[in-house]
Design an enzyme around this catalytic site. Structure first.
Site, PDB file in Angstrom:
ATOM      1  N   LYS A  35      37.304  44.980  35.527  1.00 38.82           N
ATOM      2  CA  LYS A  35      37.419  43.692  34.828  1.00 38.82           C
ATOM      3  C   LYS A  35      37.049  42.539  35.748  1.00 38.82           C
ATOM      4  CE  LYS A  35      41.646  41.561  34.510  1.00 38.82           C
ATOM      5  NZ  LYS A  35      41.594  40.141  34.881  1.00 38.82           N
ATOM      6  N   ARG A  66      48.545  28.708  40.457  1.00 39.80           N
ATOM      7  CA  ARG A  66      47.120  29.077  40.535  1.00 39.80           C
ATOM      8  C   ARG A  66      46.213  27.857  40.476  1.00 39.80           C
ATOM      9  NH1 ARG A  66      46.135  34.625  37.283  1.00 39.80           N
ATOM     10  NH2 ARG A  66      44.490  34.947  38.764  1.00 39.80           N
ATOM     11  N   ASP A  87      47.730  42.860  42.588  1.00 37.63           N
ATOM     12  CA  ASP A  87      47.637  43.383  41.218  1.00 37.63           C
ATOM     13  C   ASP A  87      48.235  44.782  41.068  1.00 37.63           C
ATOM     14  OD1 ASP A  87      46.434  41.063  40.430  1.00 37.63           O
ATOM     15  OD2 ASP A  87      44.411  41.889  40.220  1.00 37.63           O
ATOM     16  N   ARG A 138      44.436  42.738  27.819  1.00 38.73           N
ATOM     17  CA  ARG A 138      43.485  41.884  28.552  1.00 38.73           C
ATOM     18  C   ARG A 138      42.727  42.674  29.605  1.00 38.73           C
ATOM     19  NH1 ARG A 138      45.787  36.438  30.856  1.00 38.73           N
ATOM     20  NH2 ARG A 138      43.664  36.564  31.613  1.00 38.73           N
TER      21      ARG A 138
HETATM   22  C1  UD1 Z   1      41.694  37.035  41.340  1.00 38.07           C
HETATM   23  C2  UD1 Z   1      41.908  38.140  40.330  1.00 38.07           C
HETATM   24  C3  UD1 Z   1      43.379  38.479  40.207  1.00 38.07           C
HETATM   25  C4  UD1 Z   1      43.973  38.802  41.572  1.00 38.07           C
HETATM   26  C5  UD1 Z   1      43.661  37.684  42.561  1.00 38.07           C
HETATM   27  C6  UD1 Z   1      44.095  38.017  43.983  1.00 38.07           C
HETATM   28  C7  UD1 Z   1      40.112  37.770  38.769  1.00 38.07           C
HETATM   29  C8  UD1 Z   1      39.699  37.368  37.383  1.00 38.07           C
HETATM   30  N1  UD1 Z   1      41.422  37.696  39.038  1.00 38.07           N
HETATM   31  O1  UD1 Z   1      42.357  35.873  40.840  1.00 38.07           O
HETATM   32  O2  UD1 Z   1      43.500  39.614  39.332  1.00 38.07           O
HETATM   33  O3  UD1 Z   1      45.358  38.924  41.456  1.00 38.07           O
HETATM   34  O4  UD1 Z   1      42.236  37.440  42.606  1.00 38.07           O
HETATM   35  O5  UD1 Z   1      43.533  39.206  44.399  1.00 38.07           O
HETATM   36  O6  UD1 Z   1      39.313  38.190  39.574  1.00 38.07           O
HETATM   37  N2  UD1 Z   1      44.532  29.193  45.282  1.00 38.07           N
HETATM   38  C9  UD1 Z   1      44.682  27.842  45.571  1.00 38.07           C
HETATM   39  N3  UD1 Z   1      43.611  27.024  45.293  1.00 38.07           N
HETATM   40  C10 UD1 Z   1      42.454  27.483  44.736  1.00 38.07           C
HETATM   41  C11 UD1 Z   1      42.324  28.873  44.460  1.00 38.07           C
HETATM   42  C12 UD1 Z   1      43.389  29.709  44.748  1.00 38.07           C
HETATM   43  O7  UD1 Z   1      45.703  27.378  46.063  1.00 38.07           O
HETATM   44  O8  UD1 Z   1      41.533  26.689  44.501  1.00 38.07           O
HETATM   45  C13 UD1 Z   1      45.672  30.100  45.569  1.00 38.07           C
HETATM   46  C14 UD1 Z   1      46.242  30.695  44.266  1.00 38.07           C
HETATM   47  O9  UD1 Z   1      47.177  29.823  43.666  1.00 38.07           O
HETATM   48  C15 UD1 Z   1      46.860  31.972  44.765  1.00 38.07           C
HETATM   49  C16 UD1 Z   1      45.905  32.394  45.912  1.00 38.07           C
HETATM   50  O10 UD1 Z   1      45.195  31.220  46.274  1.00 38.07           O
HETATM   51  O11 UD1 Z   1      48.127  31.724  45.293  1.00 38.07           O
HETATM   52  C17 UD1 Z   1      44.935  33.502  45.561  1.00 38.07           C
HETATM   53  O12 UD1 Z   1      44.210  33.171  44.430  1.00 38.07           O
HETATM   54  P1  UD1 Z   1      42.728  33.699  44.152  1.00 38.07           P
HETATM   55  O13 UD1 Z   1      42.339  34.663  45.204  1.00 38.07           O
HETATM   56  O14 UD1 Z   1      41.861  32.528  43.901  1.00 38.07           O
HETATM   57  O15 UD1 Z   1      42.929  34.503  42.794  1.00 38.07           O
HETATM   58  P2  UD1 Z   1      42.031  34.439  41.497  1.00 38.07           P
HETATM   59  O16 UD1 Z   1      40.588  34.387  41.847  1.00 38.07           O
HETATM   60  O17 UD1 Z   1      42.588  33.428  40.541  1.00 38.07           O
END
Ligand code: UD1
Length: 418
Positions: free
Chosen positions: A23, A122, A305, A397
């Site tokens: 996914k 997030r 995850d 999902r």
């Molecule tokens: C992706 C995955 C999700 C997985 C996660 C971590 C997808 C669709 N989802 O989510 O299943 O659990 O990676 O492996 O691929 N953060 C910030 N600012 C930002 C971006 C992130 O503070 O601009 C923080 C988030 O709040 C979180 C951490 O960084 O605490 C990790 O987030 P991130 O790696 O970005 O996860 P996703 O890409 O949303």
């Protein structure tokens, strides 16, 4: 679909399962297809609601999207729209990933601001800061983020945290920038390597995916690509844990076992027998499990995850395990539901203290998010008596034919529509 899962616990799983395409890879490949007017073909696509939502986003933007079994054909034409609306973004935060390719191709894009979600705040500040560093202007008003750039200019971007989504969005934006963009402290997840492979198929020069320094040479692709997505390592890990908690034996195929090496190592430490092979791995559950400590971390660390599903196994172990969640600040919302099934888990900030209880008892529970839903299903498979899991749209999902696959290896699980 929805309905609820009714599970009669205590059945030992045995047999072979094929995992679907990842996914978290397919969603990004679909966004990347916006970079070119030519047709992109994505294979090994799971029919799950997140992929359907992304297809709706692309259709809304003006792209053509065709499903043929496990194959998606996307053609983004010459004049797609530039706005991802709230009713779609609120269903799936990953819609934000269209920002990068749209700005790269058209110099302008708007995406509804994704709200909070059940596993934490997030934020998307790294995405926006990175786009600004590439020369884009970011305007936030009326619940939308609009990003504009007459020209994007490649440069060095340092991420405060190796965010998966920010790394991907910036890779996609960098394709439209003049010169080379270097993303430092980039996420190293296998899905990022898959995205780089897809971009390379379109003729984009990308180096370093899978390492903390990714380089993208700007230049919009003039051709499409034909690419099969990698297997879903989280689905594979979920099946491994399903075998473990039912003391069963499964041969899990269609995944690169090195994509979940640490998770399999940890299961091994707890007492699960794991054997890697070329097509995936075999797992054999044991009668008794040991407590182990787990800390979630960006790849190659233990994946957040799989944290909820691992908690079910550790609840069956002897002794006290501590799970530390380092990626999302509130990813323990489901713990109350597990405790209703007889688990003994206490939350202390970012730590969960899991006291092994040996046996679980079936109960009515509700999924609070996708992976929590999977964990509750695993708990139901292991528990004595009947478990009913509600709010299973969360599970739909991200897991393709979840109950059919589990049934095919001996689980007693049915979806009851009420
Ligand atoms: C992706 C995955 C999700 C997985 C996660 C971590 C997808 C669709 N989802 O989510 O299943 O659990 O990676 O492996 O691929 N953060 C910030 N600012 C930002 C971006 C992130 O503070 O601009 C923080 C988030 O709040 C979180 C951490 O960084 O605490 C990790 O987030 P991130 O790696 O970005 O996860 P996703 O890409 O949303």
């Amino acid at each position: 679909m929805e309905g609820k899962f009714v599970i009669e616990g205590g059945k030992t799983l045995a047999g072979r399962l094929e995992v679907s395409g990842a996914k978290n890879s397919v969603l990004k490949l679909m966004a990347a297809a916006l970079l070119t007017p030519e047709e992109c073909v994505i294979r090994n696509v799971p029919r799950i609601t997140d992929v359907e939502t992304m297809a709706e986003v692309l259709l809304h933007l003006g792209a053509e999207v065709k499903w043929q079994g496990k194959v998606l054909r996307i053609r983004s034409g010459e004049f797609p729209g530039r706005k991802a609306p709230y009713h779609l973004v609120r269903k799936m935060r990953a819609s934000i990933l269209v920002l990068g390719p749209l700005v790269a191709r058209y110099g302008e894009a708007s995406v509804a601001i994704p709200g909070g979600c059940n596993i934490g705040a997030r934020k998307i500040d790294f995405h926006l800061k990175g786009l600004q560093m590439l020369g884009a202007e970011v305007i936030t008003e009326h619940g939308y983020i609009t990003v504009k750039a007459r020209r994007l200019k490649g440069r060095n971007i340092y991420l405060d945290f190796p965010s998966v989504g920010a790394t991907e969005n910036l890779m996609l934006a960098a394709v439209g920038a003049d010169g080379v963009t270097r993303i430092e402290n980039a996420a190293r997840e296998p899905e990022i390597q898959d995205l780089a492979e897809f971009l390379r198929g379109m003729g984009v020069e990308v180096h370093g995916a899978g390492t903390p320094l990714i380089e993208v040479k700007g230049g919009l692709p003039e051709r499409g690509t034909d690419h099969a997505a990698i297997g879903d390592r989280i689905e594979a890990g979920t099946f491994a844990l399903a075998a473990a908690v039912t003391r069963g034996e499964l041969d899990v195929r269609g995944v690169n076992p090195f994509h979940l090496r640490l998770a399999l190592e940890k299961m091994g430490e707890a007492g699960v027998e794991v054997e890697l092979h070329e097509e995936g791995f075999k797992v054999r559950g044991a009668e008794r499990y040991r407590a182990v400590n787990v800390a979630t971390l960006p790849f190659p660390g233990f994946p957040t995850d799989l944290q909820p599903q691992m908690m079910v196994l550790l609840s069956l172990a002897e002794g006290v395990s501590v799970i530390t969640e380092n990626v999302f600040e509130s990813r323990f919302m489901f713990v109350g539901e597990l405790n209703r099934m007889g688990c003994d888990i206490e939350i202390k900030g970012q730590h969960a203290v899991v006291r092994g209880v040996g046996r679980l008892s079936g109960a009515e529970v509700s999924a609070t998010d996708l992976r929590a839903g999977a964990a509750l299903v695993l708990a139901g498979l292991a528990a004595e008596g009947v478990t009913e899991v509600m709010e299973i749209h969360h599970v739909d999902r991200g897991y393709e034919n979840f109950e059919e696959k589990l049934r095919s290896v001996g689980a007693n699980i049915t979806r009851v529509m009420s």
